[in-house]
Write an enzyme that holds these catalytic residues in place. Sequence first.
Site, PDB file in Angstrom:
ATOM      1  N   THR A 133      49.215  28.744  37.257  1.00 34.51           N
ATOM      2  CA  THR A 133      50.407  29.553  36.994  1.00 34.51           C
ATOM      3  C   THR A 133      50.405  30.864  37.795  1.00 34.51           C
ATOM      4  O   THR A 133      51.392  31.588  37.795  1.00 34.51           O
ATOM      5  CB  THR A 133      50.523  29.915  35.489  1.00 34.51           C
ATOM      6  N   GLY A 134      49.313  31.159  38.470  1.00 32.49           N
ATOM      7  CA  GLY A 134      49.234  32.396  39.251  1.00 32.49           C
ATOM      8  C   GLY A 134      49.904  32.220  40.614  1.00 32.49           C
ATOM      9  O   GLY A 134      50.310  31.115  41.001  1.00 32.49           O
ATOM     10  N   LEU A 186      38.832  27.610  30.842  1.00 31.15           N
ATOM     11  CA  LEU A 186      37.584  27.900  31.563  1.00 31.15           C
ATOM     12  C   LEU A 186      36.489  28.434  30.633  1.00 31.15           C
ATOM     13  O   LEU A 186      35.333  28.521  31.014  1.00 31.15           O
ATOM     14  CB  LEU A 186      37.840  28.893  32.702  1.00 31.15           C
ATOM     15  N   SER A 198      36.223  36.579  46.509  1.00 26.95           N
ATOM     16  CA  SER A 198      37.119  37.708  46.788  1.00 26.95           C
ATOM     17  C   SER A 198      36.440  38.793  47.613  1.00 26.95           C
ATOM     18  O   SER A 198      35.237  39.041  47.479  1.00 26.95           O
ATOM     19  CB  SER A 198      37.550  38.310  45.452  1.00 26.95           C
ATOM     20  N   GLU A 209      36.694  41.744  46.989  1.00 30.91           N
ATOM     21  CA  GLU A 209      36.212  42.747  46.037  1.00 30.91           C
ATOM     22  C   GLU A 209      34.686  42.697  45.911  1.00 30.91           C
ATOM     23  O   GLU A 209      34.063  43.652  45.472  1.00 30.91           O
ATOM     24  CB  GLU A 209      36.828  42.508  44.655  1.00 30.91           C
ATOM     25  N   TYR A 233      35.157  42.917  37.586  1.00 36.50           N
ATOM     26  CA  TYR A 233      35.761  41.773  38.281  1.00 36.50           C
ATOM     27  C   TYR A 233      34.922  41.389  39.503  1.00 36.50           C
ATOM     28  O   TYR A 233      34.594  40.218  39.714  1.00 36.50           O
ATOM     29  CB  TYR A 233      37.194  42.141  38.708  1.00 36.50           C
ATOM     30  N   LYS A 271      32.856  37.961  40.232  1.00 36.82           N
ATOM     31  CA  LYS A 271      33.142  37.128  41.412  1.00 36.82           C
ATOM     32  C   LYS A 271      31.858  36.860  42.222  1.00 36.82           C
ATOM     33  O   LYS A 271      31.693  35.785  42.788  1.00 36.82           O
ATOM     34  CB  LYS A 271      34.195  37.802  42.305  1.00 36.82           C
TER      35      LYS A 271
HETATM   36  O1  G4F Z   1      46.856  45.858  44.188  1.00 37.15           O
HETATM   37  P1  G4F Z   1      45.543  46.165  43.568  1.00 37.15           P
HETATM   38  O2  G4F Z   1      45.500  46.209  42.088  1.00 37.15           O
HETATM   39  O3  G4F Z   1      44.515  45.134  44.193  1.00 37.15           O
HETATM   40  P2  G4F Z   1      42.902  45.136  44.326  1.00 37.15           P
HETATM   41  O4  G4F Z   1      42.269  45.991  43.309  1.00 37.15           O
HETATM   42  O5  G4F Z   1      42.585  45.423  45.752  1.00 37.15           O
HETATM   43  O6  G4F Z   1      42.551  43.616  43.978  1.00 37.15           O
HETATM   44  C1  G4F Z   1      43.278  42.524  44.505  1.00 37.15           C
HETATM   45  O7  G4F Z   1      42.667  42.059  45.680  1.00 37.15           O
HETATM   46  C2  G4F Z   1      41.365  41.476  45.518  1.00 37.15           C
HETATM   47  C3  G4F Z   1      40.885  41.044  46.899  1.00 37.15           C
HETATM   48  O8  G4F Z   1      40.211  42.095  47.513  1.00 37.15           O
HETATM   49  C4  G4F Z   1      41.440  40.319  44.552  1.00 37.15           C
HETATM   50  F1  G4F Z   1      40.231  39.753  44.409  1.00 37.15           F
HETATM   51  C5  G4F Z   1      41.959  40.825  43.221  1.00 37.15           C
HETATM   52  O9  G4F Z   1      42.075  39.736  42.310  1.00 37.15           O
HETATM   53  C6  G4F Z   1      43.334  41.437  43.441  1.00 37.15           C
HETATM   54  O10 G4F Z   1      44.186  40.412  43.867  1.00 37.15           O
HETATM   55  O11 G4F Z   1      45.036  47.608  44.076  1.00 37.15           O
HETATM   56  C7  G4F Z   1      44.934  47.915  45.439  1.00 37.15           C
HETATM   57  C8  G4F Z   1      44.620  49.381  45.613  1.00 37.15           C
HETATM   58  C9  G4F Z   1      43.450  49.902  44.785  1.00 37.15           C
HETATM   59  O12 G4F Z   1      42.664  50.731  45.603  1.00 37.15           O
HETATM   60  C10 G4F Z   1      44.097  50.731  43.698  1.00 37.15           C
HETATM   61  O13 G4F Z   1      43.295  51.807  43.216  1.00 37.15           O
HETATM   62  O14 G4F Z   1      45.754  50.142  45.200  1.00 37.15           O
HETATM   63  C11 G4F Z   1      45.317  51.253  44.442  1.00 37.15           C
HETATM   64  N1  G4F Z   1      46.403  51.694  43.574  1.00 37.15           N
HETATM   65  C12 G4F Z   1      46.986  52.921  43.608  1.00 37.15           C
HETATM   66  N2  G4F Z   1      47.927  53.017  42.664  1.00 37.15           N
HETATM   67  C13 G4F Z   1      46.984  50.982  42.592  1.00 37.15           C
HETATM   68  C14 G4F Z   1      47.955  51.814  42.022  1.00 37.15           C
HETATM   69  N3  G4F Z   1      46.781  49.709  42.172  1.00 37.15           N
HETATM   70  C15 G4F Z   1      47.563  49.259  41.160  1.00 37.15           C
HETATM   71  N4  G4F Z   1      47.388  47.983  40.753  1.00 37.15           N
HETATM   72  N5  G4F Z   1      48.518  50.048  40.563  1.00 37.15           N
HETATM   73  C16 G4F Z   1      48.744  51.331  40.942  1.00 37.15           C
HETATM   74  O15 G4F Z   1      49.602  52.028  40.401  1.00 37.15           O
END
Ligand code: G4F
Length: 331
Positions: free
Chosen positions: A10-11, A57, A127, A129, A151, A155
């Site tokens: 579903t993702g 899972l 990932s 990450e 997370y 992973k």
């Molecule tokens: O979009 P994000 O939440 O993605 P993040 O943490 O990079 O993780 C995603 O990518 C990974 C692959 O490297 C996957 F494994 C994981 O499942 C996911 O798909 O955040 C990206 C960046 C971070 O540095 C965060 O601190 O954006 C910054 N950020 C700044 N303001 C924010 C926000 N992130 C979110 N979600 N919301 C904010 O308001």
Amino acid sequence: MKRALVTGITGQDGRYLSQLLTSKGYQVFGLIHGQANPKARLVIEENFGVELVEGDLRDFPSLIATVEQVQPDEVYNLGAISFVQLSFKQAELTAEITGLGVLRMLEAVRIVGGSERNPTRFYQASSSEMFGKVRETPQTERTPFHPRSPYGVAKVFGHDMTVNYRESYGLHASSGILFNHESERRGLEFVTRKITNSLARIKLGLQDTISLGNLESARDWGYAGDYVEAMWLMLQQDEPDDYVIATGETHTIREFLDVAFRIAGYDGWEPYVTHDTRFNRPAEVDLLLGDASKAREKLGWQPKVTFEELVRRMYEADLKEEQAQFDTGRH
Ligand code: G4F
């Protein structure tokens, strides 16, 4: 007809992958957990070829039963708690699903997956990450891991288990170390979609500002539709292996804002963005930049959608959707 079992169907990635597999003539089975899971309907509506099977899972017997029933040629393990921020608040649940879930799925495949002549192949959604506080840039398959969130830690466990099952039991188990990949189907909690959706609402006069956390971190952002192709390619190889999947370009959140607001016809984003410390993380991953040379050479894979196209695609889809909701009076 090949049979594929997809967890996390579903993702965003599950939806793209199941469409890709169906288009290649696969019979696709999607693992669905919980009672009356509302997302299940969406998957069926989008892809009538998918058959849903109930399992979780966290529940080993249900995985054994599912693999026994489906007898998949290929298993794609995409199911996880994938929102990094949430993993800080629900660390144990993240370890349970994102980490131990991989071990349970591997074990189910080892015990009841396929025959000696036609063993089930396994894909693990690893990932970037896992690189966390990066030891080198760009990151490759050989870069050591230093995860910065529950997370990321979970992973790493799943990735190492996948390698271990390959080495211990000869499983055809591959791990895709995917860097951030986005699309119009991305959840609203992730920063890219949060920005494009809020921007569309600002454009339509439905919202005034966007509240964000750290704008300085940099990510290697690709298009999810391109990345699921790499997953499939990994399982078509004679030998299982690990591959970095990335664009080789990195951009800060600020740069994402620059491009998105320019596409929407604004001179700058500063008046529309506020800072909210609630979106900061206890530990941050500052910079991700992947080197996907191995995937290019061995799988013949490369990304097609550029950064600018990705941002445009996401913004335009959000604008259309928000406009449609507005027109039907749902706002
Ligand atoms: O979009 P994000 O939440 O993605 P993040 O943490 O990079 O993780 C995603 O990518 C990974 C692959 O490297 C996957 F494994 C994981 O499942 C996911 O798909 O955040 C990206 C960046 C971070 O540095 C965060 O601190 O954006 C910054 N950020 C700044 N303001 C924010 C926000 N992130 C979110 N979600 N919301 C904010 O308001």
